[in-house]
Design a protein around this motif. Sequence first.
Motif, short mmCIF file in Angstrom:
data_model
loop_
_atom_site.label_atom_id
_atom_site.label_comp_id
_atom_site.label_asym_id
_atom_site.label_seq_id
_atom_site.Cartn_x
_atom_site.Cartn_y
_atom_site.Cartn_z
N ASP A 50 7.73 -19.56 2.96
CA ASP A 50 7.31 -20.05 4.26
C ASP A 50 5.79 -20.21 4.27
OD1 ASP A 50 6.62 -20.11 7.00
OD2 ASP A 50 8.64 -19.39 7.44
N ILE A 51 5.29 -21.40 4.50
CA ILE A 51 3.84 -21.58 4.48
C ILE A 51 3.36 -22.26 5.77
CG2 ILE A 51 3.83 -23.79 3.24
CD1 ILE A 51 1.52 -22.52 1.54
N THR A 52 2.31 -21.71 6.33
CA THR A 52 1.72 -22.31 7.53
C THR A 52 0.25 -22.62 7.23
OG1 THR A 52 3.13 -20.90 8.86
CG2 THR A 52 1.32 -21.98 10.01
N VAL A 53 -0.17 -23.84 7.55
CA VAL A 53 -1.56 -24.22 7.32
C VAL A 53 -2.29 -24.31 8.66
CG1 VAL A 53 -3.10 -25.92 6.28
CG2 VAL A 53 -0.84 -25.55 5.31
N VAL A 54 -3.39 -23.60 8.76
CA VAL A 54 -4.17 -23.63 9.99
C VAL A 54 -5.53 -24.24 9.67
CG1 VAL A 54 -5.37 -22.18 11.65
CG2 VAL A 54 -3.03 -21.64 11.01
N ASN A 55 -5.95 -25.18 10.52
CA ASN A 55 -7.26 -25.79 10.28
C ASN A 55 -7.85 -26.21 11.63
OD1 ASN A 55 -9.45 -26.88 9.04
ND2 ASN A 55 -8.30 -28.31 7.75
N ARG A 56 -9.20 -26.33 11.60
CA ARG A 56 -9.84 -26.80 12.83
C ARG A 56 -9.29 -28.20 13.15
NH1 ARG A 56 -14.11 -23.97 14.55
NH2 ARG A 56 -14.49 -23.16 12.49
N SER A 57 -9.17 -29.02 12.10
CA SER A 57 -8.59 -30.34 12.31
C SER A 57 -7.08 -30.29 12.03
CB SER A 57 -9.26 -31.36 11.36
OG SER A 57 -8.32 -32.31 10.94
N ILE A 58 -6.31 -30.49 13.07
CA ILE A 58 -4.85 -30.39 12.94
C ILE A 58 -4.30 -31.48 12.02
CG2 ILE A 58 -4.31 -31.78 14.99
CD1 ILE A 58 -2.47 -28.61 14.36
N VAL A 59 -5.03 -32.62 11.95
CA VAL A 59 -4.58 -33.72 11.09
C VAL A 59 -4.63 -33.29 9.62
CG1 VAL A 59 -4.96 -36.14 10.45
CG2 VAL A 59 -5.49 -35.35 12.77
N GLN A 60 -5.78 -32.66 9.26
CA GLN A 60 -5.93 -32.20 7.87
C GLN A 60 -4.89 -31.11 7.57
OE1 GLN A 60 -10.10 -31.18 7.52
NE2 GLN A 60 -10.24 -32.56 5.76
N ALA A 61 -4.69 -30.25 8.56
CA ALA A 61 -3.71 -29.16 8.38
C ALA A 61 -2.33 -29.76 8.13
CB ALA A 61 -3.69 -28.27 9.62
N ALA A 62 -1.99 -30.78 8.91
CA ALA A 62 -0.67 -31.40 8.77
C ALA A 62 -0.51 -32.05 7.40
CB ALA A 62 -0.47 -32.44 9.87
N ALA A 63 -1.61 -32.65 6.90
CA ALA A 63 -1.55 -33.32 5.59
C ALA A 63 -1.25 -32.29 4.50
CB ALA A 63 -2.87 -34.02 5.31
#
Lengths: 419, 274
Positions: A206-219
């Motif tokens: 299970d992996i979750t990516v968190v980023n200030r920019s949600i677009v980059q996180a989604a990529a």
Amino acid sequence: MIILVGLNHRTAPLAVRERLFAGCEEEKNLLPEFLAIDGVAEVLFLSTCNRVEVVAVIDDNPETAEKLKKVLMKKGGLMDGEATCLYIYRDDEAIKHLFRVTASLDSLVMGEAQILGQVKDAYRQALAQNSSGVALNRLMHRAFRTAKRVRTETEIAANPVSVSFAAVELAKKVLGTLTGKKILVIGAGEMAELTGTHLIGNGAEDITVVNRSIVQAAAMAEKFHGRAAGLDNLDDILSCADIVISSTGAPSYIITESMIRRALSKRKNRLLFLIDIAVPRDIDPAVDNIENVYLYNIDNLQNIVDENIKNRRREALKAEKIVEEEVKLYSNWLKELEAVPTIISLRTKAEGIVRAEMEKAQGWINSMENADKEKIEALVKGIVNKILHAPVTALKEEKVEFDSPDIVAAVRQLFRLDD
Amino acid sequence: MTEVELKLFVLAGICVTASTIGYLLSLVVKKVQLARLSTWILLGGFVFLALSLILIASHSTGWSNFGSRCFLSLYAWAISGIYLGMQIKTKTRVLGAFVAPLILLFIIAAAGQQSDKNLVPLPWQGWLTTLHLLLAIAGEALFVLAAAAGAMFIIQDNLLKHKKPGKMSRFLPSLGDLDRINQSGLLWGFVLLTFGMIAGALYAAFVWEGRWFSDPKIIWALATWVVYGFLLHQRLAIGWKGFRMAALSCVVFVLFFISALAIRFYLPTIHSFI
């Protein structure tokens, strides 16, 4: 004689390696071309991104090695000036080089496991095309045995020598199995991505990516088939994660001591492993003082890697000794093999003499009882074998110890084997 | 003890000693192969001990021959059995370096006892007391395992916290595995001890008269039950995991072990055969 012609990452620049690799790949099967050269008896061809090598059993003609070299130069479109990139090793040097390559002592990352598989593939191809014979078969089996000994008797491949692999090893040491473990990646850095890939390769799901920019996180999340989230949800996600990798460019701490304490209380103090590969750091170092939390920053990981590299170098010395031992064993066998035709001729000649003399004596032998005939036959054979035992043993020993061609010639002349 | 039983006991003793030396050496040279070999040797000790105990228990007189030596051997047998059983699942061979010396301690203590002394009084023997003894000993053996895992957790935690994941850390099991073993030890130890104590209490309530519950060993067992019950509650409900639970299981085990020895040697108890 055994010969090895080729180039590798140490002798040839990338551009040359690329050209030769591409040239060889284009023509899928080069073995028939090598075998067609006069004087080449057995051949194996190894081509990887870091090396292209031909191992062959050839005659004593110096031209044969040059011809092999020329084929490689032609395939890679190498100019005369680039010929220095190619090396030619003969006999013990060639055997040693092949054993070192197979045991991953000559690799760019010493101790990596891939090369053994590549050499095995090359050997399989040689077997499939019957380009491998007695000498090469034995050579390759010795090479695989050497690689196995190096792997089991030294710790050359025991410890990771890259930061991302070191992080994965640590995660395993903290959490045990990674199967089903949840990963949180904060920031979209390359190193975080690489570490995440290795963790998933080791069973994390299970992996979750968190980023200030949600677009980059989604990529990035898409690459891992994971979820993306904004920094606002960090508190909630932290309480679920088992491994946190942080690599943002933020100027201050993103994860504070109080956040971890809150997360830990929600997750009932389950073990938590944090990797902070950001500079400046993302995670407050005070977090490391909390029970059941293990925080490693980039310097900690780099120190481990440096220590492991030093360890590999130490282990390589042990491995070189194993290689030396194995080279000697194979080389002795090969020398013995060279004496074999003479030994066979010697035995054939002796058997011929026995047969002829027995036939001459048929007249009086036939008048004997069968049991007596057999006894006489056994007696004669026994005497001949005893007489031959000493020269045969001496022949083998002299070949192995001094590699003397004179002894073979002497035996052939003494017993008139070439008449 | 017949000659065969004694020989089997001696063989078990030799195996346990050899495996203890092997495990401890494996810690020094940090070679898992040595720990693996020691596990096989310990299995040999376990089998010999089992045969010796079965032979003694199968005498026509029931287990009237069971005395201190047999009970101490039974402890050694239970600890090795549980440890070996766990090895099938977790493959944490190195843990043996902490468990095997404790097994050896029980074997030495057993060897120090005369086989015909401190026997269980014949009228007490029956299925309820057998159940009581087996469950209580298995429960305590599980607490031993929880403590051993706890001790190893503390060492591994120390290495990882100080950023020294060198050879030793690589050699020791992971924190996650050790914590799981600790939890299983506490949980199943508590369950078995509870049933063992119920069986004992039932027997005592029906058969014995007088104030049997004021026996020091019974008070000790009740205290053990309460403290381990508390630890288990804190672990499962409150979330005392990892380091804290590892440290507490070690401390609690040492305290109860010492107090059990004190009761055995200095206080009059109806459990003097153990």
